[in-house]
Design a protein around this motif. Structure first.
Motif, PDB file in Angstrom:
ATOM      1  N   TYR A   1      14.028   4.338  21.890  1.00 10.49           N
ATOM      2  CA  TYR A   1      14.359   3.105  21.628  1.00 10.49           C
ATOM      3  C   TYR A   1      13.143   2.450  21.214  1.00 10.49           C
ATOM      4  O   TYR A   1      11.988   2.715  22.249  1.00 10.49           O
ATOM      5  CB  TYR A   1      14.833   2.017  22.802  1.00 10.49           C
ATOM      6  CG  TYR A   1      16.462   2.891  23.335  1.00 10.49           C
ATOM      7  CD1 TYR A   1      16.129   3.695  24.212  1.00 10.49           C
ATOM      8  CD2 TYR A   1      17.494   2.326  23.018  1.00 10.49           C
ATOM      9  CE1 TYR A   1      17.373   4.251  24.817  1.00 10.49           C
ATOM     10  CE2 TYR A   1      18.808   2.694  23.283  1.00 10.49           C
ATOM     11  CZ  TYR A   1      18.592   3.936  24.247  1.00 10.49           C
ATOM     12  OH  TYR A   1      19.589   4.575  24.705  1.00 10.49           O
TER      13      TYR A   1
ATOM     14  N   TYR B   1      22.269   4.948  33.510  1.00  9.97           N
ATOM     15  CA  TYR B   1      22.109   4.248  32.206  1.00  9.97           C
ATOM     16  C   TYR B   1      20.514   3.918  32.308  1.00  9.97           C
ATOM     17  O   TYR B   1      20.273   2.890  31.452  1.00  9.97           O
ATOM     18  CB  TYR B   1      22.950   3.207  31.801  1.00  9.97           C
ATOM     19  CG  TYR B   1      24.417   3.708  31.839  1.00  9.97           C
ATOM     20  CD1 TYR B   1      25.356   3.506  32.862  1.00  9.97           C
ATOM     21  CD2 TYR B   1      24.829   4.596  30.742  1.00  9.97           C
ATOM     22  CE1 TYR B   1      26.542   3.899  32.768  1.00  9.97           C
ATOM     23  CE2 TYR B   1      26.217   5.019  30.635  1.00  9.97           C
ATOM     24  CZ  TYR B   1      26.901   4.680  31.939  1.00  9.97           C
ATOM     25  OH  TYR B   1      28.232   5.415  31.694  1.00  9.97           O
ATOM     26  N   GLU B   2      19.853   4.092  33.164  1.00 11.54           N
ATOM     27  CA  GLU B   2      18.306   3.793  33.214  1.00 11.54           C
ATOM     28  C   GLU B   2      17.667   4.411  31.878  1.00 11.54           C
ATOM     29  O   GLU B   2      17.864   5.596  31.511  1.00 11.54           O
ATOM     30  CB  GLU B   2      17.767   4.603  34.468  1.00 11.54           C
ATOM     31  CG  GLU B   2      16.054   4.404  34.406  1.00 11.54           C
ATOM     32  CD  GLU B   2      15.533   5.268  35.887  1.00 11.54           C
ATOM     33  OE1 GLU B   2      16.461   5.850  36.203  1.00 11.54           O
ATOM     34  OE2 GLU B   2      14.168   5.169  35.835  1.00 11.54           O
ATOM     35  N   GLN B   3      16.737   3.470  31.309  1.00 10.23           N
ATOM     36  CA  GLN B   3      15.891   3.745  30.460  1.00 10.23           C
ATOM     37  C   GLN B   3      14.535   3.904  30.934  1.00 10.23           C
ATOM     38  O   GLN B   3      14.245   3.125  31.608  1.00 10.23           O
ATOM     39  CB  GLN B   3      15.971   2.650  29.340  1.00 10.23           C
ATOM     40  CG  GLN B   3      17.170   2.749  28.345  1.00 10.23           C
ATOM     41  CD  GLN B   3      17.197   1.762  27.314  1.00 10.23           C
ATOM     42  OE1 GLN B   3      16.322   1.238  26.794  1.00 10.23           O
ATOM     43  NE2 GLN B   3      18.578   1.484  26.484  1.00 10.23           N
ATOM     44  N   TYR B   4      13.724   5.001  30.429  1.00  8.79           N
ATOM     45  CA  TYR B   4      12.348   5.017  30.833  1.00  8.79           C
ATOM     46  C   TYR B   4      11.614   4.468  29.743  1.00  8.79           C
ATOM     47  O   TYR B   4      11.418   5.077  28.822  1.00  8.79           O
ATOM     48  CB  TYR B   4      12.101   6.463  31.121  1.00  8.79           C
ATOM     49  CG  TYR B   4      12.956   7.344  31.968  1.00  8.79           C
ATOM     50  CD1 TYR B   4      14.456   7.609  31.872  1.00  8.79           C
ATOM     51  CD2 TYR B   4      12.495   7.476  33.453  1.00  8.79           C
ATOM     52  CE1 TYR B   4      15.223   7.906  33.004  1.00  8.79           C
ATOM     53  CE2 TYR B   4      13.383   8.182  34.338  1.00  8.79           C
ATOM     54  CZ  TYR B   4      14.578   8.408  34.022  1.00  8.79           C
ATOM     55  OH  TYR B   4      15.610   9.010  35.087  1.00  8.79           O
TER      56      TYR B   4
ATOM     57  N   SER C   1      16.127   7.590  27.005  1.00  8.07           N
ATOM     58  CA  SER C   1      17.153   8.079  28.022  1.00  8.07           C
ATOM     59  C   SER C   1      17.998   9.083  27.896  1.00  8.07           C
ATOM     60  O   SER C   1      18.170   9.575  26.782  1.00  8.07           O
ATOM     61  CB  SER C   1      17.999   6.682  28.417  1.00  8.07           C
ATOM     62  OG  SER C   1      18.995   6.560  27.024  1.00  8.07           O
ATOM     63  N   TYR C   2      18.732   9.563  28.805  1.00  8.73           N
ATOM     64  CA  TYR C   2      19.683  10.502  28.705  1.00  8.73           C
ATOM     65  C   TYR C   2      21.053  10.049  27.970  1.00  8.73           C
ATOM     66  O   TYR C   2      21.282   8.949  28.107  1.00  8.73           O
ATOM     67  CB  TYR C   2      20.126  11.267  30.132  1.00  8.73           C
ATOM     68  CG  TYR C   2      19.007  11.956  30.598  1.00  8.73           C
ATOM     69  CD1 TYR C   2      18.577  11.701  31.573  1.00  8.73           C
ATOM     70  CD2 TYR C   2      18.551  13.346  30.242  1.00  8.73           C
ATOM     71  CE1 TYR C   2      17.465  12.147  32.430  1.00  8.73           C
ATOM     72  CE2 TYR C   2      17.770  13.961  30.782  1.00  8.73           C
ATOM     73  CZ  TYR C   2      16.998  13.445  31.981  1.00  8.73           C
ATOM     74  OH  TYR C   2      16.156  14.385  32.458  1.00  8.73           O
ATOM     75  N   SER C   3      21.769  10.940  27.347  1.00 11.57           N
ATOM     76  CA  SER C   3      22.987  10.438  26.545  1.00 11.57           C
ATOM     77  C   SER C   3      24.167  10.568  27.525  1.00 11.57           C
ATOM     78  O   SER C   3      25.214  10.013  27.459  1.00 11.57           O
ATOM     79  CB  SER C   3      23.537  11.031  25.364  1.00 11.57           C
ATOM     80  OG  SER C   3      23.603  12.477  25.679  1.00 11.57           O
ATOM     81  N   ARG C   4      24.080  11.260  28.840  1.00  7.73           N
ATOM     82  CA  ARG C   4      25.234  11.877  29.563  1.00  7.73           C
ATOM     83  C   ARG C   4      25.845  10.377  30.369  1.00  7.73           C
ATOM     84  O   ARG C   4      25.232   9.394  30.618  1.00  7.73           O
ATOM     85  CB  ARG C   4      25.207  12.772  30.557  1.00  7.73           C
ATOM     86  CG  ARG C   4      24.161  12.186  31.799  1.00  7.73           C
ATOM     87  CD  ARG C   4      23.935  13.495  32.860  1.00  7.73           C
ATOM     88  NE  ARG C   4      23.332  13.038  33.992  1.00  7.73           N
ATOM     89  CZ  ARG C   4      22.118  13.124  33.836  1.00  7.73           C
ATOM     90  NH1 ARG C   4      21.128  13.826  33.095  1.00  7.73           N
ATOM     91  NH2 ARG C   4      21.148  12.917  35.052  1.00  7.73           N
TER      92      ARG C   4
ATOM     93  N   TYR D   1      18.173   9.886  23.651  1.00  8.01           N
ATOM     94  CA  TYR D   1      18.179   8.648  23.123  1.00  8.01           C
ATOM     95  C   TYR D   1      16.621   7.935  23.136  1.00  8.01           C
ATOM     96  O   TYR D   1      16.122   8.223  24.229  1.00  8.01           O
ATOM     97  CB  TYR D   1      18.920   7.860  23.722  1.00  8.01           C
ATOM     98  CG  TYR D   1      20.533   7.741  23.717  1.00  8.01           C
ATOM     99  CD1 TYR D   1      21.555   7.051  24.314  1.00  8.01           C
ATOM    100  CD2 TYR D   1      20.907   8.795  22.738  1.00  8.01           C
ATOM    101  CE1 TYR D   1      22.846   7.563  24.259  1.00  8.01           C
ATOM    102  CE2 TYR D   1      22.318   9.009  22.652  1.00  8.01           C
ATOM    103  CZ  TYR D   1      23.233   8.388  23.414  1.00  8.01           C
ATOM    104  OH  TYR D   1      24.642   8.708  23.199  1.00  8.01           O
TER     105      TYR D   1
END
Lengths: 117, 113
Positions: A33, A104-107, A94-97, A31
């Protein structure tokens, strides 16, 4: 391992000009964004992508287009810049898993400061 | 319509004391909540998160509390240190689909020596 990188860091545009912001991630995230940050408004989602070749609109998509031709890259385009698009733009991935220990962290990347005059 | 709200734009705390940052939300469908910290000219960095099925999560000096009935969460930092001076964002996510984050407006925390 650079994480999420954004190019350029700064840009000044005249009204009506176009430009593309590049985001790259080396974490193999599914993912990606694009957000904009304006004073007093937090971060607002412009567009996002759940995989290579897919894109979707976020909260504030008008005036922007995106493309994700490769998994590691997510491009944000402004076809005809307006002063209202003066902002700081952040890319994130982020990962989708999902799972019990997943946060649910976004980098986030370091941001691009865009001024439209 | 602001689904996640941080009603305090700024907070000033003395070094060594407790900092409490607050966040309210309106959407009962949110499954997870995250706190991010942001320094000037840098991107936000993840600090701590909490699932909607829990009421507390602790990581070192940072603790997040969730009150689902009040739709309220708070971040406690104790003891506060000068390096904690930053803007803190609360974010919420619905885990179905693309896991989009909805951010609050942010609170600028200043730790005074």
């Amino acid at each position: 391992n650079a994480g999420v990188t954004q190019t350029p860091k700064f840009r000044v545009l005249k009204t009506g000009q176009s430009m593309t912001l590049l985001c790259a991630q080396d974490m193999n995230h599914e993912y990606m964004y694009w957000y904009r940050q304006d004073p007093g408004m937090g971060l607002r989602l412009i567009h996002y992508s759940v995989g290579e070749g897919t894109t979707a609109k976020g909260e504030v998509p008008d005036g922007y287009n995106v493309s994700r031709l490769k998994k590691q890259n997510f491009l944000l385009g402004l076809e005809s810049a307006a002063p209202s698009q003066t902002s700081v733009y952040f890319c994130a991935s982020s990962y989708s898993r999902q799972g019990a220990r997943y946060s649910y962290e976004q980098y986030f990347g370091p941001g691009t400061r865009l001024t439209v005059t | 319509d602001q689904q996640v709200k941080q009603n305090s734009p700024s907070l000033s705390v003395q070094e060594g004391r407790i900092s409490i940052l607050n966040c309210d939300y309106t959407n009962s469908m949110f499954d997870y909540f995250l706190w991010y910290k942001k320094y000037p000219a840098e991107g936000p960095t993840f600090l701590i998160s909490i699932s909607s099925i829990k009421d507390k999560n602790e990581d070192g000096r940072f603790t997040v509390f969730l009150n689902k009935s009040a739709k309220h969460l708070s971040l406690h930092i104790v003891p506060s240190q000068p390096g904690d001076s930053a803007v803190y964002f609360c974010a919420a996510v619905i885990i179905q689909g693309a896991q989009k984050l909805v951010f609050g407006q942010g609170t600028r925390l200043t730790i005074n020596p």
